[in-house]
Design a protein around this motif. Structure first.
Motif, PDB file in Angstrom:
ATOM      1  N   LEU A 102      10.886  -3.235  81.318  1.00 53.61           N
ATOM      2  CA  LEU A 102      11.945  -4.521  81.540  1.00 53.61           C
ATOM      3  C   LEU A 102      12.269  -4.573  83.325  1.00 53.61           C
ATOM      4  CD1 LEU A 102      13.741  -7.006  80.745  1.00 53.61           C
ATOM      5  CD2 LEU A 102      15.501  -5.422  80.145  1.00 53.61           C
ATOM      6  N   TRP A 103      12.565  -3.559  83.612  1.00 56.59           N
ATOM      7  CA  TRP A 103      13.160  -3.401  84.787  1.00 56.59           C
ATOM      8  C   TRP A 103      11.823  -3.849  85.971  1.00 56.59           C
ATOM      9  CZ3 TRP A 103      16.207   1.715  84.562  1.00 56.59           C
ATOM     10  CH2 TRP A 103      17.290   1.816  84.006  1.00 56.59           C
ATOM     11  N   LYS A 104      10.774  -3.374  85.751  1.00 59.02           N
ATOM     12  CA  LYS A 104       9.682  -3.725  86.418  1.00 59.02           C
ATOM     13  C   LYS A 104       9.137  -5.228  86.224  1.00 59.02           C
ATOM     14  CE  LYS A 104       5.804  -1.153  86.264  1.00 59.02           C
ATOM     15  NZ  LYS A 104       4.667  -0.309  85.731  1.00 59.02           N
ATOM     16  N   GLU A 105       9.408  -5.658  85.057  1.00 63.55           N
ATOM     17  CA  GLU A 105       8.867  -6.956  84.883  1.00 63.55           C
ATOM     18  C   GLU A 105      10.131  -7.946  85.649  1.00 63.55           C
ATOM     19  OE1 GLU A 105       9.693  -9.945  80.922  1.00 63.55           O
ATOM     20  OE2 GLU A 105       8.380  -8.052  80.587  1.00 63.55           O
ATOM     21  N   LEU A 106      11.105  -7.609  85.657  1.00 67.00           N
ATOM     22  CA  LEU A 106      12.208  -8.183  86.327  1.00 67.00           C
ATOM     23  C   LEU A 106      12.011  -8.259  87.800  1.00 67.00           C
ATOM     24  CD1 LEU A 106      15.317  -7.544  83.966  1.00 67.00           C
ATOM     25  CD2 LEU A 106      14.271  -9.711  84.409  1.00 67.00           C
ATOM     26  N   TYR A 107      11.519  -7.215  88.462  1.00 69.64           N
ATOM     27  CA  TYR A 107      11.251  -7.091  89.795  1.00 69.64           C
ATOM     28  C   TYR A 107      10.054  -7.921  90.284  1.00 69.64           C
ATOM     29  CZ  TYR A 107       9.253  -5.057  93.800  1.00 69.64           C
ATOM     30  OH  TYR A 107       8.741  -4.791  95.249  1.00 69.64           O
ATOM     31  N   GLU A 108       8.915  -7.946  89.423  1.00 72.86           N
ATOM     32  CA  GLU A 108       7.842  -8.670  89.430  1.00 72.86           C
ATOM     33  C   GLU A 108       8.121 -10.141  89.476  1.00 72.86           C
ATOM     34  OE1 GLU A 108       5.330  -7.342  86.462  1.00 72.86           O
ATOM     35  OE2 GLU A 108       4.824  -5.430  87.482  1.00 72.86           O
ATOM     36  N   GLU A 109       9.249 -10.593  88.675  1.00 76.46           N
ATOM     37  CA  GLU A 109       9.613 -11.937  88.650  1.00 76.46           C
ATOM     38  C   GLU A 109      10.652 -12.297  89.781  1.00 76.46           C
ATOM     39  OE1 GLU A 109      10.900 -12.386  84.676  1.00 76.46           O
ATOM     40  OE2 GLU A 109       8.865 -12.259  83.751  1.00 76.46           O
ATOM     41  N   ASP A 110      10.911 -11.268  90.515  1.00 77.51           N
ATOM     42  CA  ASP A 110      11.986 -11.331  91.747  1.00 77.51           C
ATOM     43  C   ASP A 110      13.426 -11.864  91.052  1.00 77.51           C
ATOM     44  OD1 ASP A 110      12.691 -11.520  94.315  1.00 77.51           O
ATOM     45  OD2 ASP A 110      12.471 -13.545  94.399  1.00 77.51           O
ATOM     46  N   LYS A 111      13.845 -10.973  89.919  1.00 79.16           N
ATOM     47  CA  LYS A 111      14.861 -11.092  89.300  1.00 79.16           C
ATOM     48  C   LYS A 111      15.744  -9.826  89.149  1.00 79.16           C
ATOM     49  CE  LYS A 111      13.417 -14.673  85.789  1.00 79.16           C
ATOM     50  NZ  LYS A 111      13.219 -15.111  84.803  1.00 79.16           N
ATOM     51  N   ILE A 112      15.816  -9.089  90.457  1.00 75.04           N
ATOM     52  CA  ILE A 112      16.525  -7.950  90.485  1.00 75.04           C
ATOM     53  C   ILE A 112      17.940  -8.064  90.512  1.00 75.04           C
ATOM     54  CG2 ILE A 112      14.725  -6.568  91.492  1.00 75.04           C
ATOM     55  CD1 ILE A 112      15.853  -6.755  94.227  1.00 75.04           C
ATOM     56  N   ASP A 113      18.395  -9.264  90.905  1.00 75.61           N
ATOM     57  CA  ASP A 113      19.829  -9.351  90.890  1.00 75.61           C
ATOM     58  C   ASP A 113      20.443  -9.276  89.467  1.00 75.61           C
ATOM     59  OD1 ASP A 113      21.934 -10.247  92.622  1.00 75.61           O
ATOM     60  OD2 ASP A 113      22.013 -12.107  91.499  1.00 75.61           O
ATOM     61  N   ASP A 114      19.768  -9.515  88.440  1.00 72.02           N
ATOM     62  CA  ASP A 114      19.858  -9.514  86.959  1.00 72.02           C
ATOM     63  C   ASP A 114      20.228  -8.139  86.366  1.00 72.02           C
ATOM     64  OD1 ASP A 114      19.527 -12.262  86.944  1.00 72.02           O
ATOM     65  OD2 ASP A 114      17.709 -12.431  85.890  1.00 72.02           O
ATOM     66  N   LYS A 167      16.566  -5.112  97.948  1.00 64.97           N
ATOM     67  CA  LYS A 167      15.052  -5.444  97.750  1.00 64.97           C
ATOM     68  C   LYS A 167      14.226  -4.074  98.094  1.00 64.97           C
ATOM     69  CE  LYS A 167      15.274 -10.378  97.345  1.00 64.97           C
ATOM     70  NZ  LYS A 167      14.970 -11.712  98.318  1.00 64.97           N
ATOM     71  N   THR A 168      14.527  -3.638  99.592  1.00 66.24           N
ATOM     72  CA  THR A 168      13.759  -2.413  99.938  1.00 66.24           C
ATOM     73  C   THR A 168      13.768  -1.382  99.099  1.00 66.24           C
ATOM     74  OG1 THR A 168      14.147  -3.188 102.301  1.00 66.24           O
ATOM     75  CG2 THR A 168      13.408  -0.825 102.079  1.00 66.24           C
ATOM     76  N   PHE A 169      15.035  -0.974  98.509  1.00 64.38           N
ATOM     77  CA  PHE A 169      15.179   0.324  97.624  1.00 64.38           C
ATOM     78  C   PHE A 169      14.409   0.049  96.432  1.00 64.38           C
ATOM     79  CE2 PHE A 169      17.284   2.722  94.212  1.00 64.38           C
ATOM     80  CZ  PHE A 169      17.800   3.744  94.980  1.00 64.38           C
ATOM     81  N   PHE A 170      14.403  -1.081  95.734  1.00 62.31           N
ATOM     82  CA  PHE A 170      13.756  -1.477  94.613  1.00 62.31           C
ATOM     83  C   PHE A 170      12.422  -1.404  94.747  1.00 62.31           C
ATOM     84  CE2 PHE A 170      15.997  -3.008  90.788  1.00 62.31           C
ATOM     85  CZ  PHE A 170      14.926  -2.877  89.893  1.00 62.31           C
ATOM     86  N   ASN A 171      11.779  -1.932  96.033  1.00 64.79           N
ATOM     87  CA  ASN A 171      10.533  -1.883  96.264  1.00 64.79           C
ATOM     88  C   ASN A 171       9.939  -0.518  96.112  1.00 64.79           C
ATOM     89  OD1 ASN A 171       8.024  -2.838  96.920  1.00 64.79           O
ATOM     90  ND2 ASN A 171       8.148  -2.501  99.043  1.00 64.79           N
ATOM     91  N   ILE A 172      10.711   0.327  96.808  1.00 64.39           N
ATOM     92  CA  ILE A 172      10.397   1.935  96.863  1.00 64.39           C
ATOM     93  C   ILE A 172      10.273   2.554  95.515  1.00 64.39           C
ATOM     94  CG2 ILE A 172      11.107   4.187  97.605  1.00 64.39           C
ATOM     95  CD1 ILE A 172      12.047   2.830 100.249  1.00 64.39           C
ATOM     96  N   ALA A 173      11.145   2.115  94.602  1.00 68.50           N
ATOM     97  CA  ALA A 173      11.327   2.614  93.171  1.00 68.50           C
ATOM     98  C   ALA A 173      10.004   1.916  92.721  1.00 68.50           C
ATOM     99  CB  ALA A 173      12.596   2.040  92.808  1.00 68.50           C
TER     100      ALA A 173
END
Length: 152
Positions: free
Chosen positions: A108-120, A136-142
């Motif tokens: 789910l977290w990967k999907e939200l990242y791919e949809e640019d919804k990390i704020d959720d 975004k940088t932190f999430f991109n590394i993860a």
């Protein structure tokens, strides 16, 4: 780690854990330690919030000339570290029990990242302390750690 309250403290802890894993996997060392059980509960903190990798019960020692064993196991450690990073930024574990069933949140977290919804999914506590570029940088590394392709 959830008791840590500031974004800068969490960044310091994550950086320390990454340095620890890098040291264990270092090809310059005579032997490599393949942890094989990287998870948030195996990262301890000292009084200065310095990350210490613990619980080497499933670890394997590999000689530096055993390239293929290292790569296969290294992928697992890196993937697991990516999950830890996501747990940190979301301030929750990567799983939950719902109606008696285990639900894994990583996809789910990967999907939200791919949809640019990390704020959720980023912790509200952390949103107040960071700028979105840092997030975004932190999430991109993860997210990159979650790639199971060794070449990536």
């Amino acid at each position: 780690m959830w008791g840590v309250t500031t974004w800068n403290q969490l960044l310091k802890i994550c950086h320390g854990a990454a340095c620890g894993l890098n040291y264990l996997h270092d090809p310059v060392m005579h032997q490599r330690v393949l942890h094989r059980d990287v998870k948030s509960s195996n990262i301890f903190l000292d009084e200065n919030l310095t990350a210490k990798i613990s619980d080497f019960g499933l670890s394997q020692i590999g000689l530096t000339n055993q390239q293929y064993t290292y790569h296969v196991s290294n992928v697992v450690d890196v993937y697991s570290f990516g999950v830890v990073l996501l747990e940190v930024i979301c301030e929750r574990h990567c799983f939950e029990y719902c109606n008696g069933e285990l639900k894994i949140l990583v996809s789910l977290w990967k999907e939200l990242y791919e949809e640019d919804k990390i704020d959720d999914i980023v912790s509200n506590n952390l949103k107040e302390q960071m700028d979105m570029d840092s997030c975004k940088t932190f999430f991109n590394i993860a997210y990159q750690c979650l790639n199971r392709d060794r070449k990536e």
